[in-house]
Motif scaffolding. Structure first.
Motif, PDB file in Angstrom:
ATOM      1  N   PHE A  29       0.868  -1.429  -0.133  1.00  0.00           N
ATOM      2  CA  PHE A  29       0.037  -0.065  -0.047  1.00  0.00           C
ATOM      3  C   PHE A  29       0.937   1.311  -0.048  1.00  0.00           C
ATOM      4  N   LEU A  30       1.898   1.259   0.821  1.00  0.00           N
ATOM      5  CA  LEU A  30       2.756   2.421   1.044  1.00  0.00           C
ATOM      6  C   LEU A  30       4.363   2.006   0.747  1.00  0.00           C
ATOM      7  N   ALA A  31       4.835   1.692  -0.434  1.00  0.00           N
ATOM      8  CA  ALA A  31       5.942   1.274  -0.664  1.00  0.00           C
ATOM      9  C   ALA A  31       7.149   2.508  -0.347  1.00  0.00           C
ATOM     10  N   ILE A  32       6.708   3.580  -0.385  1.00  0.00           N
ATOM     11  CA  ILE A  32       7.599   4.835   0.093  1.00  0.00           C
ATOM     12  C   ILE A  32       7.861   4.728   1.734  1.00  0.00           C
ATOM     13  N   VAL A  33       6.753   4.504   2.405  1.00  0.00           N
ATOM     14  CA  VAL A  33       6.970   4.141   3.733  1.00  0.00           C
ATOM     15  C   VAL A  33       7.811   3.112   4.228  1.00  0.00           C
ATOM     16  N   TRP A  34       7.760   1.814   3.535  1.00  0.00           N
ATOM     17  CA  TRP A  34       8.503   0.826   3.803  1.00  0.00           C
ATOM     18  C   TRP A  34       9.927   1.177   3.472  1.00  0.00           C
ATOM     19  N   LEU A  35      10.296   1.684   2.545  1.00  0.00           N
ATOM     20  CA  LEU A  35      11.512   2.098   2.416  1.00  0.00           C
ATOM     21  C   LEU A  35      12.038   2.977   3.295  1.00  0.00           C
ATOM     22  N   GLY A  36      11.240   3.891   3.726  1.00  0.00           N
ATOM     23  CA  GLY A  36      11.806   5.020   4.748  1.00  0.00           C
ATOM     24  C   GLY A  36      12.057   3.977   6.057  1.00  0.00           C
ATOM     25  N   ILE A  37      11.415   3.225   6.399  1.00  0.00           N
ATOM     26  CA  ILE A  37      11.576   2.562   7.808  1.00  0.00           C
ATOM     27  C   ILE A  37      12.939   1.914   7.585  1.00  0.00           C
ATOM     28  N   ASN A  38      12.727   0.856   6.436  1.00  0.00           N
ATOM     29  CA  ASN A  38      14.073   0.132   6.571  1.00  0.00           C
ATOM     30  C   ASN A  38      15.358   0.923   6.360  1.00  0.00           C
ATOM     31  N   ALA A  39      15.364   2.235   5.755  1.00  0.00           N
ATOM     32  CA  ALA A  39      16.483   3.021   5.436  1.00  0.00           C
ATOM     33  C   ALA A  39      17.114   3.655   6.550  1.00  0.00           C
ATOM     34  N   PHE A  40      16.211   3.979   7.597  1.00  0.00           N
ATOM     35  CA  PHE A  40      16.646   4.731   8.791  1.00  0.00           C
ATOM     36  C   PHE A  40      16.423   3.939  10.132  1.00  0.00           C
ATOM     37  N   ASP A  41      15.846   2.865  10.285  1.00  0.00           N
ATOM     38  CA  ASP A  41      15.878   1.935  11.371  1.00  0.00           C
ATOM     39  C   ASP A  41      17.389   1.364  11.739  1.00  0.00           C
ATOM     40  N   ARG A  42      17.309   0.651  12.888  1.00  0.00           N
ATOM     41  CA  ARG A  42      18.834   0.191  13.085  1.00  0.00           C
ATOM     42  C   ARG A  42      19.020  -1.226  12.585  1.00  0.00           C
ATOM     43  N   SER A  43      18.280  -1.786  11.946  1.00  0.00           N
ATOM     44  CA  SER A  43      18.639  -3.083  11.168  1.00  0.00           C
ATOM     45  C   SER A  43      19.785  -3.154  10.278  1.00  0.00           C
ATOM     46  N   ARG A  44      20.648  -4.358  10.436  1.00  0.00           N
ATOM     47  CA  ARG A  44      21.705  -4.427   9.572  1.00  0.00           C
ATOM     48  C   ARG A  44      21.652  -5.503   8.475  1.00  0.00           C
ATOM     49  N   TRP A  45      22.354  -5.395   7.344  1.00  0.00           N
ATOM     50  CA  TRP A  45      22.069  -6.332   6.175  1.00  0.00           C
ATOM     51  C   TRP A  45      22.604  -7.731   6.532  1.00  0.00           C
ATOM     52  N   ASN A  46      22.088  -8.617   6.337  1.00  0.00           N
ATOM     53  CA  ASN A  46      22.463 -10.031   6.520  1.00  0.00           C
ATOM     54  C   ASN A  46      21.916 -11.142   5.521  1.00  0.00           C
ATOM     55  N   THR A  47      22.970 -11.560   4.715  1.00  0.00           N
ATOM     56  CA  THR A  47      22.345 -12.302   3.656  1.00  0.00           C
ATOM     57  C   THR A  47      22.416 -13.965   4.018  1.00  0.00           C
ATOM     58  N   ALA A  48      22.659 -14.110   5.344  1.00  0.00           N
ATOM     59  CA  ALA A  48      22.813 -15.406   5.819  1.00  0.00           C
ATOM     60  C   ALA A  48      21.239 -16.019   6.286  1.00  0.00           C
ATOM     61  N   ILE A  49      20.462 -16.065   5.215  1.00  0.00           N
ATOM     62  CA  ILE A  49      19.076 -16.431   5.369  1.00  0.00           C
ATOM     63  C   ILE A  49      18.757 -17.640   4.368  1.00  0.00           C
ATOM     64  N   PRO A  50      17.891 -18.366   4.441  1.00  0.00           N
ATOM     65  CA  PRO A  50      17.627 -19.584   3.553  1.00  0.00           C
ATOM     66  C   PRO A  50      17.412 -19.126   2.140  1.00  0.00           C
ATOM     67  N   ALA A  51      17.924 -20.157   1.282  1.00  0.00           N
ATOM     68  CA  ALA A  51      17.678 -19.522  -0.018  1.00  0.00           C
ATOM     69  C   ALA A  51      16.228 -19.477  -0.536  1.00  0.00           C
ATOM     70  N   ALA A  52      16.182 -18.654  -1.318  1.00  0.00           N
ATOM     71  CA  ALA A  52      14.637 -18.246  -2.137  1.00  0.00           C
ATOM     72  C   ALA A  52      14.052 -19.432  -2.598  1.00  0.00           C
ATOM     73  N   PRO A  53      12.845 -19.400  -2.749  1.00  0.00           N
ATOM     74  CA  PRO A  53      12.197 -20.769  -3.263  1.00  0.00           C
ATOM     75  C   PRO A  53      12.748 -20.804  -4.849  1.00  0.00           C
ATOM     76  N   TRP A  54      12.846 -19.873  -5.418  1.00  0.00           N
ATOM     77  CA  TRP A  54      13.236 -19.650  -6.995  1.00  0.00           C
ATOM     78  C   TRP A  54      14.706 -19.668  -7.239  1.00  0.00           C
ATOM     79  N   ALA A  55      15.562 -20.263  -6.028  1.00  0.00           N
ATOM     80  CA  ALA A  55      17.046 -20.094  -6.306  1.00  0.00           C
ATOM     81  C   ALA A  55      17.642 -20.868  -7.300  1.00  0.00           C
ATOM     82  N   ASN A  56      16.928 -22.290  -7.643  1.00  0.00           N
ATOM     83  CA  ASN A  56      17.491 -22.834  -8.998  1.00  0.00           C
ATOM     84  C   ASN A  56      16.642 -22.801  -9.948  1.00  0.00           C
ATOM     85  N   SER A  57      15.994 -21.695 -10.345  1.00  0.00           N
ATOM     86  CA  SER A  57      15.183 -21.483 -11.428  1.00  0.00           C
ATOM     87  C   SER A  57      15.648 -20.452 -12.308  1.00  0.00           C
ATOM     88  N   PHE A  58      14.943 -20.135 -13.298  1.00  0.00           N
ATOM     89  CA  PHE A  58      15.266 -18.989 -14.249  1.00  0.00           C
ATOM     90  C   PHE A  58      15.213 -17.795 -13.678  1.00  0.00           C
TER      91      PHE A  58
END
Length: 252
Positions: free
Chosen positions: A123-152
């Protein structure tokens, strides 16, 4: 005459509203690009200018979401070329939006956001971006693979300045499919999985602790004799009535 006046009035209204609309579009683009720049900083994207280039910044966002950017570009092209087709053009545009929605899900996971946050992005993508841009979260790629990881749909494109999203040790095991949760037959652990070390040769498991002796059972209590019923009260003996007094003698 009335139709001409209505058309002229409508055209003047559009001309008056057009600068406001353009101002809103420019402001939305500037704010959205600023938020994307902050998210790119968290993801380790080199060069902040990438967040300010139209189309290119969204393609990078899709790459960070583990999806191929070329398919999004193809969907945009199909929506532009076939936009005049009433149903087909709308379906292609919807597919492009859902594609970015799936990328936002993966980006949110890397920023410690649950899937329910997609409602806000929907509904409000710009608000979602603003929260993720300025909160204290840190980037972490150690998450399970996406369901499409082995597809085109998986991202296999290498762009300079955009780090790869595959963890160095491979994707961790997905708890939903790990053996502890009843994995199906033929399950293979992901790349980088290390099995626990086997015990050394000659290892003997320690003996089990002896069971504590059971507490002695006390003997049963002796039977008590029955209590006799109380005796019925006896009535006192009846006394005979007293004799009447003797008559007095007459006086002389």
């Amino acid at each position: 005459m009335y139709d001409d006046d209505y058309s002229v009035g409508l055209a003047l209204a559009w001309l008056a509203f057009l600068p406001v609309l353009l101002l809103l579009l420019v402001a939305g683009y500037v704010i959205g690009s600023w938020f994307l720049m902050k998210v790119f900083d968290k993801a380790g994207v080199q060069g902040r200018w990438r967040a300010w280039v139209p189309v290119y910044n969204t393609l990078i966002f899709v790459k960070l979401g583990d999806l191929s950017p070329w398919w999004l570009l193809a969907l945009w092209g199909g929506a532009f070329v076939l936009g005049w087709v009433p149903v087909l053009g709308s379906l292609i545009g919807l597919a492009a939006f859902l594609y970015t929605l799936a990328a936002a899900w993966r980006v949110g996971l890397k920023l410690q956001k649950e899937a329910v946050w997609l409602i806000l992005y929907f509904f409000l993508a710009i608000v979602w971006l603003g929260i993720n841009a300025f909160d204290r979260s840190r980037w972490n790629t150690a998450i399970p693979a996406a369901p499409w990881a082995n597809s085109f749909l998986a991202d296999k494109t290498v762009w300079s300045g955009v780090p790869s999203q595959v963890p160095a040790a491979g994707y961790p095991a997905n708890p939903a499919t790990s053996p502890a949760f009843g994995a199906p037959a033929g399950y293979q652990p992901p790349t980088g999985y290390t099995a626990p070390p086997a015990p050394p040769a000659g290892y003997t498991a320690p003996p089990a602790a002896p069971a504590s002796p059971a507490a002695p059972v006390p003997p049963p209590a002796a039977a008590q004799p029955p209590v006799p019923p109380p005796a019925a009260p006896q009535s006192p003996a009846a006394e005979p009535p007293a004799a009447p007094p003797a008559p007095e003698a007459p006086k002389p």
